[in-house]
Design an enzyme around this catalytic site. Structure first.
Site, PDB file in Angstrom:
ATOM      1  N   ASP A 152     -23.208  95.096 -41.684  1.00 26.44           N
ATOM      2  CA  ASP A 152     -24.876  94.568 -41.747  1.00 26.44           C
ATOM      3  C   ASP A 152     -25.513  95.843 -41.596  1.00 26.44           C
ATOM      4  OD1 ASP A 152     -27.009  92.962 -40.850  1.00 26.44           O
ATOM      5  OD2 ASP A 152     -25.465  91.493 -41.069  1.00 26.44           O
ATOM      6  N   HIS A 189     -31.497  92.887 -38.026  1.00 27.30           N
ATOM      7  CA  HIS A 189     -30.543  91.931 -38.544  1.00 27.30           C
ATOM      8  C   HIS A 189     -29.156  91.869 -37.827  1.00 27.30           C
ATOM      9  CE1 HIS A 189     -28.180  89.684 -41.721  1.00 27.30           C
ATOM     10  NE2 HIS A 189     -29.081  88.659 -41.622  1.00 27.30           N
ATOM     11  N   SER A 373     -27.283  83.545 -43.297  1.00 25.65           N
ATOM     12  CA  SER A 373     -26.993  84.722 -42.547  1.00 25.65           C
ATOM     13  C   SER A 373     -26.761  84.184 -40.950  1.00 25.65           C
ATOM     14  CB  SER A 373     -28.285  85.688 -42.289  1.00 25.65           C
ATOM     15  OG  SER A 373     -28.231  86.601 -43.274  1.00 25.65           O
TER      16      SER A 373
END
Length: 599
Positions: A152, A189, A373
């Site tokens: 990520d 994120h 996600s």
């Protein structure tokens, strides 16, 4: 002017410069004007890469475990390369845009209270919805011993929900080359998805599905964007993790979690990598995408990857969640997952909560996000727990990956909607099946099916032996414990919780009986005392709101507060009454939805 002080006319200077350029670097100018493109080449084992160099290509990065390489070639050579018995695929971009729909920072984890009356506030509805907290309490499986690789945007390893869980770190540049750096998050994120998988603990901070699992993190999407080469580097690293200088870390993950994708992409660029993961007994889990029906994202759409879609509060398929029947353009002739690569198959494989899911954000903050996600690390956490149980029973390699997949899909709660795959992942039933524990699914009915805060509802249960001690949970809160009485409804009151569908779970002390149903909760407001005077405080309680919603409370045109609901979709505060003439007034609250905001 030259060194002797003689002034050269501009016209002559231009001529001299032109002569110098033309005569001195005619070939380099041609070279500089040549267009180059980056290609990922898939070649047969033992292939001589010097053949590509003879065409003017530069070898940028070799992925030895996959028989692949990133090359930079003149655009005129790309057609010749494809005629040399190798597959050449552009080094396309991969991003989070396809898997994140809404993402907003909520506030500090330090400001989230412990809750009252045994009702946790530092809590994610998604964790309870899939029954992960029931797994911890009744099966004693918390993810201990499992490791999940997160590919990520990086991670904040000091965040209170993640501290002490990072076991390995690597960063790759856009060409897939290792970079020596310290763990950090370039976008937020990665910290968020990591905490959805493993964040918090089993009591005070209920966020991650497998809170005692460890993580490995590869930064492959700096700022939310990366290349296929970066992702390949992260996947190769996951097979045998190392530090930036090549030193082996001596551990490997049970699961690789990928909350990103390339929308409407059906290229073979990740096939070799996924095959090696499966052969190595590592379960690949990836987001299916947020582009809605009739499309999916790569690598979530590859056969053998657990492609994950998103659900909402009501266990419906989220409007943005992708799905389709896939006919892979160039399927491989051999494949390690279930013996072959089918001509047509359906994606996603399974779904998980993906609306207003709470997780960590760098700097001791929390974030609330929606998208596949969020759904992906939930399934990754469940898969990690199941995988560790199966490994203790001797499963390994592709057989292990297949069995994890079979258990996840066969124990999911069916949803009769397009795009739901095998259904909503169920951690309790999945881990129970891995442990070979018998679970009798019982029927649960709730009347009325809609309610507000503290309203009484009746829980009807059928299929349990008389006298067995059972517990009833609503939104992660135990609201009843006692003996089961056949034909007698259990009367309970709705605890503070969020708007829409809330899970009610019935389970006995031994974990042999299990049932679930949804009750819909609607907004409500309570005020005490009802009689007050100017400047005095009144207690205002709101429930049935959205997770972390912005709320405004008014008396007439006077605003009493502009604040945010807590992580249970509730609000409790003492507010001062404004200066108004004596009389009877209505208290009004509004809750402008933040769901249309994008980061």
């Amino acid at each position: 002017m030259d060194k002797a002080g003689i002034r050269i006319p501009p016209a002559i200077a231009i001529v001299l410069l032109a002569i110098y350029i033309t005569g001195g670097i005619a070939i380099p100018v041609t070279y500089a004007l040549q267009r180059y493109e980056e290609l990922i080449v898939v070649y047969p084992q033992g292939y001589d890469l010097e053949v590509l160099e003879s065409l003017g290509c530069g070898i940028e990065r070799v992925f030895k475990k996959f028989d692949m390489a990133l090359v930079s070639c003149p655009s005129t050579a790309s057609s010749m390369i494809r005629g040399l018995g190798v597959e050449a695929i552009p080094n396309f971009n991969v991003s989070l845009d396809t898997t994140v729909n809404v993402f907003r920072v909520y506030g500090s984890i330090r400001q989230v209270g412990a809750g009252e009356l045994g009702i946790p506030v530092a809590w994610s509805w998604a964790t309870s919805r899939v029954g992960a907290d029931i797994v911890w309490r009744y099966l004693g499986v918390t993810g201990y011993g499992a490791t999940i690789a997160i590919l990520d945007t990086g991670i904040d390893p000091t965040h209170p929900l993640l501290a002490g869980k990072l076991r390995g770190w690597i960063e790759f540049d856009r060409k897939g080359r290792a970079v020596c750096s310290s763990p950090r998050d370039t976008y937020g994120h990665g910290t968020w998805v990591a905490s959805i998988a493993v964040g918090g603990d089993t009591s005070n901070y209920i966020f991650g599905v497998a809170p005692q699992a460890d993580i490995l993190v590869a930064l492959v999407l700096p700022g939310g964007y990366g290349t296929a080469a970066q992702v390949l580097a992260g996947l190769e690293w996951s097979l045998e993790p190392y530090d930036c200088r090549g030193g082996k870390l001596g551990l490997k993950p049970d699961v690789v979690s990928m909350s990103f994708g390339a929308a409407a992409n059906y290229s073979n660029v990740f096939l070799q990598a996924i095959a090696r993961l499966i052969e190595g007994g590592i379960v690949p889990v990836a987001a299916i995408g947020n582009s809605g029906p009739h499309t999916t994202s790569n690598p979530g759409n590859i056969w053998g990857v657990v492609g994950v879609g998103a659900t909402d509060f009501d266990n419906g398929v989220a409007w943005f969640s992708s799905y389709e029947d896939i006919e892979w353009p160039e399927p491989p002739s051999t494949w390690p997952f279930k013996g072959r690569y089918p001509g047509v198959y359906r994606k996603p494989d399974i779904v998980a909560p993906g609306v207003d899911v709470v997780g960590a954000y760098p700097g001791e903050l929390l974030a609330i996000g929606s998208g596949t996600s969020a759904s992906t690390p939930i399934v990754a956490g469940v898969a990690a727990m199941v995988s560790r149980v199966l490994q203790s029973k001797g499963f390994s390699g592709s057989r292990l990956v297949e069995e994890v997949y079979n258990i996840l899909t066969s124990t999911a709660s069916p949803i009769d909607l397009p795009g739901s795959g095998s259904g909503l992942v169920n951690a309790f039933k999945a881990v129970s099946k891995a442990l070979e524990r018998r679970v009798d699914v019982v029927e649960v009915e709730i009347s009325p099916s809609t309610a507000t805060l503290w309203e009484e509802v009746n829980i009807g249960v059928r299929g349990i032996v008389e006298g067995v001690e059972i517990s009833v949970y609503m939104a992660g809160v135990e609201i009843y414990r006692g003996p089961y009485r056949s034909g007698t409804a259990i009367k309970v009151r709705v605890p503070p919780t969020h708007i829409g569908g809330n899970e009610v779970i019935v389970v006995d002390r031994g974990g042999m009986y299990y049932g679930e149903a949804l009750v819909s909760v609607y907004p409500s407001i309570y005020v005490a005392p009802r009689n007050t005077s100017i400047g005095k405080f009144i207690t205002v309680a709101l429930s049935g709101l959205g997770i972390g919603d912005l709320i405004a409370i008014y008396i007439e045109s006077n605003i009493l507060t502009l604040d945010m609901a807590n992580l249970r979709g509730s609000y409790l505060k003492q507010l001062s009454t404004p200066y108004l003439p004596q009389g009877r007034y209505c208290l009004l609250y509004t809750s402008p939805s933040p769901r249309d905001r994008t980061r």
